[in-house]
Write a protein that holds these residues in place. Structure first.
Motif, mmCIF file in Angstrom:
data_model
loop_
_atom_site.group_PDB
_atom_site.id
_atom_site.type_symbol
_atom_site.label_atom_id
_atom_site.label_comp_id
_atom_site.label_asym_id
_atom_site.label_seq_id
_atom_site.Cartn_x
_atom_site.Cartn_y
_atom_site.Cartn_z
ATOM 1 N N LYS A 55 2.857 -1.297 2.648
ATOM 2 C CA LYS A 55 2.569 0.023 3.007
ATOM 3 C C LYS A 55 1.927 1.000 1.872
ATOM 4 O O LYS A 55 0.913 1.637 1.844
ATOM 5 C CB LYS A 55 3.693 0.872 3.597
ATOM 6 C CG LYS A 55 4.237 0.329 4.631
ATOM 7 C CD LYS A 55 5.466 0.821 5.135
ATOM 8 C CE LYS A 55 6.176 0.538 6.418
ATOM 9 N NZ LYS A 55 7.264 1.350 6.912
ATOM 10 N N VAL A 56 2.325 0.871 0.716
ATOM 11 C CA VAL A 56 1.732 1.329 -0.562
ATOM 12 C C VAL A 56 0.221 1.028 -0.872
ATOM 13 O O VAL A 56 -0.478 1.691 -1.197
ATOM 14 C CB VAL A 56 2.675 1.101 -1.841
ATOM 15 C CG1 VAL A 56 2.053 1.661 -3.179
ATOM 16 C CG2 VAL A 56 4.038 1.861 -1.455
ATOM 17 N N GLU A 57 0.244 -0.326 -0.773
ATOM 18 C CA GLU A 57 -1.086 -0.993 -0.883
ATOM 19 C C GLU A 57 -2.182 -0.462 0.211
ATOM 20 O O GLU A 57 -3.317 -0.018 -0.086
ATOM 21 C CB GLU A 57 -1.181 -2.662 -1.024
ATOM 22 C CG GLU A 57 -2.489 -3.079 -1.200
ATOM 23 C CD GLU A 57 -2.408 -4.644 -1.253
ATOM 24 O OE1 GLU A 57 -3.328 -5.185 -1.537
ATOM 25 O OE2 GLU A 57 -1.296 -4.977 -0.924
ATOM 26 N N THR A 58 -1.533 -0.216 1.227
ATOM 27 C CA THR A 58 -2.767 0.350 2.474
ATOM 28 C C THR A 58 -2.848 1.650 2.114
ATOM 29 O O THR A 58 -4.020 2.083 2.387
ATOM 30 C CB THR A 58 -1.821 0.006 3.776
ATOM 31 O OG1 THR A 58 -1.609 -1.394 3.835
ATOM 32 C CG2 THR A 58 -2.683 0.545 4.793
ATOM 33 N N GLU A 59 -2.077 2.210 1.702
ATOM 34 C CA GLU A 59 -2.217 3.805 1.428
ATOM 35 C C GLU A 59 -3.112 4.230 0.413
ATOM 36 O O GLU A 59 -4.079 5.032 0.349
ATOM 37 C CB GLU A 59 -0.811 4.636 1.285
ATOM 38 C CG GLU A 59 -0.874 6.041 0.959
ATOM 39 C CD GLU A 59 -1.421 6.787 2.111
ATOM 40 O OE1 GLU A 59 -1.851 8.096 1.776
ATOM 41 O OE2 GLU A 59 -1.386 6.352 3.089
#
Length: 252
Positions: A55-59
């Motif tokens: 999720k962090v990478e996507t954000e």
């Protein structure tokens, strides 16, 4: 064998043995009922951690995309502001104007539109008024320039070069249009050079050579400069005319 090499080899072997021992100790850890629940919880936490990292990478990717879009928008706005400022500073003085209108009253004649006469321009020689200059490159034209020509050059850099080259052309032909008696020694030498550079092919054309660019602008005539010239040729702002051992840049 060197003692130091032997010590390093022994240290390496002992390290491998230590890893093997730890692996053997952990080999049967999953079979221990008291540690099974702990391992299961660790596995769950690892899975949650992986999901969180995804999720962090996507954000992060989303924020990078937004930042890039904002940067492009800022560049577009700055360019639009510059063009609007240029238009505001060059409003034609002869545009017709209307008197302020008021509500019509019965019996009164409607207000008459008053046209303001254009102010007489400063006296210039007839030839000087017709010095041809290059038009600035539009955003669409720059977008259609092949990538191999643009390299790292920007839209603003190309238009800045056009403005500088226009200065060189105007400066050159102002000297050519002045009476010989009004010129100082330097200008007279320049005038002699200008006439020597003319040929039958340049009759009625406005052109410059590298010497004009060096004398009338701060532009460096280098590899980058010639790269920008290829873009101006592609956009039909100028063309090259060769002869007498020099290149003439003719305004299109």
């Amino acid at each position: 064998m060197d003692p130091l090499d032997l010590d390093d080899l022994c240290s390496h072997v002992h390290s491998k043995i230590s890893v093997i021992k730890k692996t053997l100790q952990l080999r049967h850890i999953g079979q221990d009922p008291s540690l099974g629940s702990v391992l299961s919880k660790v596995a769950q936490e690892l899975q949650l951690l992986c999901e969180l990292l995804n999720k962090v990478e996507t954000e992060v990717h989303r924020q990078e995309t937004i930042a890039k879009s904002l940067k492009e928008l800022q560049a577009t706005l700055e360019r639009d502001v510059k063009e609007a400022s240029h238009l505001n500073d060059n409003i034609p003085p002869h545009l017709p104007k209307k008197c302020p209108t008021s509500n019509s009253v019965p019996g009164e004649e409607p207000p008459v539109e008053v046209k303001v006469a254009a102010p007489e321009p400063a006296k210039k020689s007839v030839r000087e008024k017709h010095i041809k200059e290059m038009e600035l490159i539009t955003v669409q034209e720059f977008a259609n320039v092949p990538a191999y020509m643009k390299n790292r050059l920007t839209y603003e850099q190309i238009n800045h070069l056009i403005e500088e080259l226009n200065k060189a052309v105007v400066s050159k032909y102002k000297i050519m249009h002045q009476p010989l008696k009004s010129l100082n020694n330097i200008a007279r030498k320049q005038l002699g050079r200008f006439k020597e550079e003319e040929t039958s092919d340049t009759k009625g054309q406005f052109f410059m050579v590298e010497q004009d660019i060096k004398e009338f602008t701060q532009v460096k005539v280098d590899k980058r400069f010639h790269g920008m010239l290829s873009i101006l040729r592609h956009c039909h702002r100028l063309r090259e005319l060769r002869g007498k051992g020099m290149v003439r840049y003719v305004i299109c």
